[in-house]
Design an enzyme around this catalytic site. Structure first.
Site, PDB file in Angstrom:
ATOM      1  N   GLY A  28      44.640  41.054  45.657  1.00 26.34           N
ATOM      2  CA  GLY A  28      44.919  41.052  47.115  1.00 26.34           C
ATOM      3  C   GLY A  28      43.678  40.604  47.990  1.00 26.34           C
ATOM      4  N   GLU A  29      42.719  41.294  47.814  1.00 23.48           N
ATOM      5  CA  GLU A  29      41.409  41.150  48.668  1.00 23.48           C
ATOM      6  C   GLU A  29      40.707  40.039  48.483  1.00 23.48           C
ATOM      7  OE1 GLU A  29      37.758  43.531  46.585  1.00 23.48           O
ATOM      8  OE2 GLU A  29      39.364  44.901  46.989  1.00 23.48           O
ATOM      9  N   ASP A  30      40.878  39.276  47.207  1.00 20.71           N
ATOM     10  CA  ASP A  30      40.385  38.015  47.038  1.00 20.71           C
ATOM     11  C   ASP A  30      41.131  36.709  47.574  1.00 20.71           C
ATOM     12  OD1 ASP A  30      38.204  39.614  45.646  1.00 20.71           O
ATOM     13  OD2 ASP A  30      39.056  38.918  43.814  1.00 20.71           O
ATOM     14  N   ARG A  32      44.756  37.006  48.671  1.00 16.43           N
ATOM     15  CA  ARG A  32      46.123  37.127  49.395  1.00 16.43           C
ATOM     16  C   ARG A  32      46.404  36.056  50.863  1.00 16.43           C
ATOM     17  NH1 ARG A  32      49.523  41.098  49.267  1.00 16.43           N
ATOM     18  NH2 ARG A  32      47.944  42.408  48.252  1.00 16.43           N
ATOM     19  N   GLY A  60      47.740  54.526  44.645  1.00 22.01           N
ATOM     20  CA  GLY A  60      47.462  55.193  43.095  1.00 22.01           C
ATOM     21  C   GLY A  60      47.047  54.010  42.323  1.00 22.01           C
ATOM     22  N   GLU A  94      48.850  45.006  34.891  1.00 20.51           N
ATOM     23  CA  GLU A  94      49.856  43.827  35.166  1.00 20.51           C
ATOM     24  C   GLU A  94      49.712  42.899  33.948  1.00 20.51           C
ATOM     25  OE1 GLU A  94      50.557  42.956  39.500  1.00 20.51           O
ATOM     26  OE2 GLU A  94      49.651  41.129  39.056  1.00 20.51           O
TER      27      GLU A  94
END
Length: 358
Positions: A28-30, A32, A60, A94
């Protein structure tokens, strides 16, 4: 990641159980709000059902069961491999699940090397090296777990994918992914008929005959075929099996069952059936039907460029044909319309390409 752009957990559960076309895996931080967001919007515009995590933070270190279910229910996974991907336990869990499904033949993986080298993914080197080192130093993570992550990471790195570099327009990569996904979806092989016909004595030869008449190899024409016979003889079951066997070869699909009982020659009943076709095909972009004429216009304009499979089950009145599938010009090339009825004269008047009698 976890949600298919639907807000409530109950809706998400329903959507996952129905499956989706593409699962987006990303850090996400890269990416999103940049590349992944653009890719997601492009997939949705093409009406490709896409599962995407809309949360901004991981909660978590344990992957959510709904996320694992979403991976299993998908046909494709696009893995956007960016510089911080390996720093996330969530992302590595994932990708391990994705590779497990890939190796069991359940899905196809499309890697995107986003400003990273495929070689670095393959060997977990450079920007990925520290992430794996941190996991190996974490006493709460077993060496076996890290080894599984490394193996999955390397396997994805070995797959030919799209490489986003500073000198390449990101929109080109998005277009490549869309084209590949659509092409694969439209050329998908038929479902194993023996699985669909298990327990249905004598139906498989009829299923094969209907599929032969549909002439699936012809991608330029729109074909209407009729399944005709007396009530209770198995027309609906035959249509259902054929529908499930070929629907993966189409962009969109809709099965409208029990039309005779639902539509009693009242415009409001026909409107409901028109709305169901639009909802099935257009999904979130569906348009409310105001009246039967409006619904007819919507079907004519919204479906004319789409390759769809539609079953109209138990048709008994000409108006049902007229307002639900009034002409071949309503649909895109390659479309197939299957109609079941007890009335052979109705099929003749509606100029179907071919009838099969059961």
């Amino acid at each position: 990641m976890e949600m298919m752009s639907y807000a409530s957990s109950s809706t998400t559960t329903t959507r996952v159980s129905q499956g989706c076309d593409v699962f987006l895996s990303f850090r996400g931080e890269d990416t999103r709000t940049g590349f992944t967001s653009h890719l997601y919007e492009a997939l949705i515009r093409k009406r490709i059902r896409t599962y995407k995590d809309d949360r901004s933070l991981e909660i978590g270190n344990f992957i959510a069961p709904a996320l694992l279910e979403a991976i299993e229910a998908s046909r494709y996974t696009v893995v956007v491999l960016s510089s911080n991907f390996a720093a996330s336990q969530w992302c590595l869990e994932e990708i391990a699940k994705v590779v497990d499904c890939m190796e069991s033949g359940k899905l196809t993986v499309i890697p995107v090397f986003y400003h990273v080298s495929p070689s670095d993914v393959l060997h977990q080197s450079n920007c990925f090296e520290q992430g794996f080192a941190n996991h190996e130093a974490n006493p709460e993570i077993t060496p076996q777990k890290v080894a599984t992550w490394r193996s999955a990471f390397a396997k994805v790195g070995a797959i030919k994918g799209s490489h986003v570099t500073p000198d390449k327009n990101e929109s080109e990569t998005v277009s490549e992914i869309i084209s590949r996904t659509l092409q694969d979806m439209q050329s998908a092989s038929l479902v194993d008929l023996s699985y669909l016909t298990k327990g249905l004595v004598g139906i498989e030869p009829r299923v094969k005959e209907v599929i032969r008449i549909l002439n699936m190899e012809s991608s330029d024409e729109v074909r209407f075929i009729g399944i005709c016979g007396m009530s209770g003889i198995g027309k609906t079951t035959l249509a259902e099996v054929v529908f499930e066997g070929i629907r993966n070869s189409f962009q969109h699909s809709s099965f409208i069952g029990n039309i005779k009982d639902i539509s009693r020659e009242h415009d409001s009943d026909l409107c409901k059936l028109q709305q169901k076709i639009l909802d099935d095909v257009l999904k979130d972009e569906s348009i409310p039907v105001r009246n039967v004429k409006h619904g007819q216009t919507l079907l004519m304009t919204e479906l004319r460029d789409l390759k769809v499979i539609i079953v109209l089950d138990d048709v008994n009145h000409a108006d049902q044909f007229r307002y639900l599938a009034g002409g071949r010009e309503w649909f895109g090339p390659g479309t197939r319309i299957i109609v079941t009825t007890t009335n052979a004269d109705l099929l003749s008047a509606s100029k179907v390409n071919k009838n099969i009698f059961v």
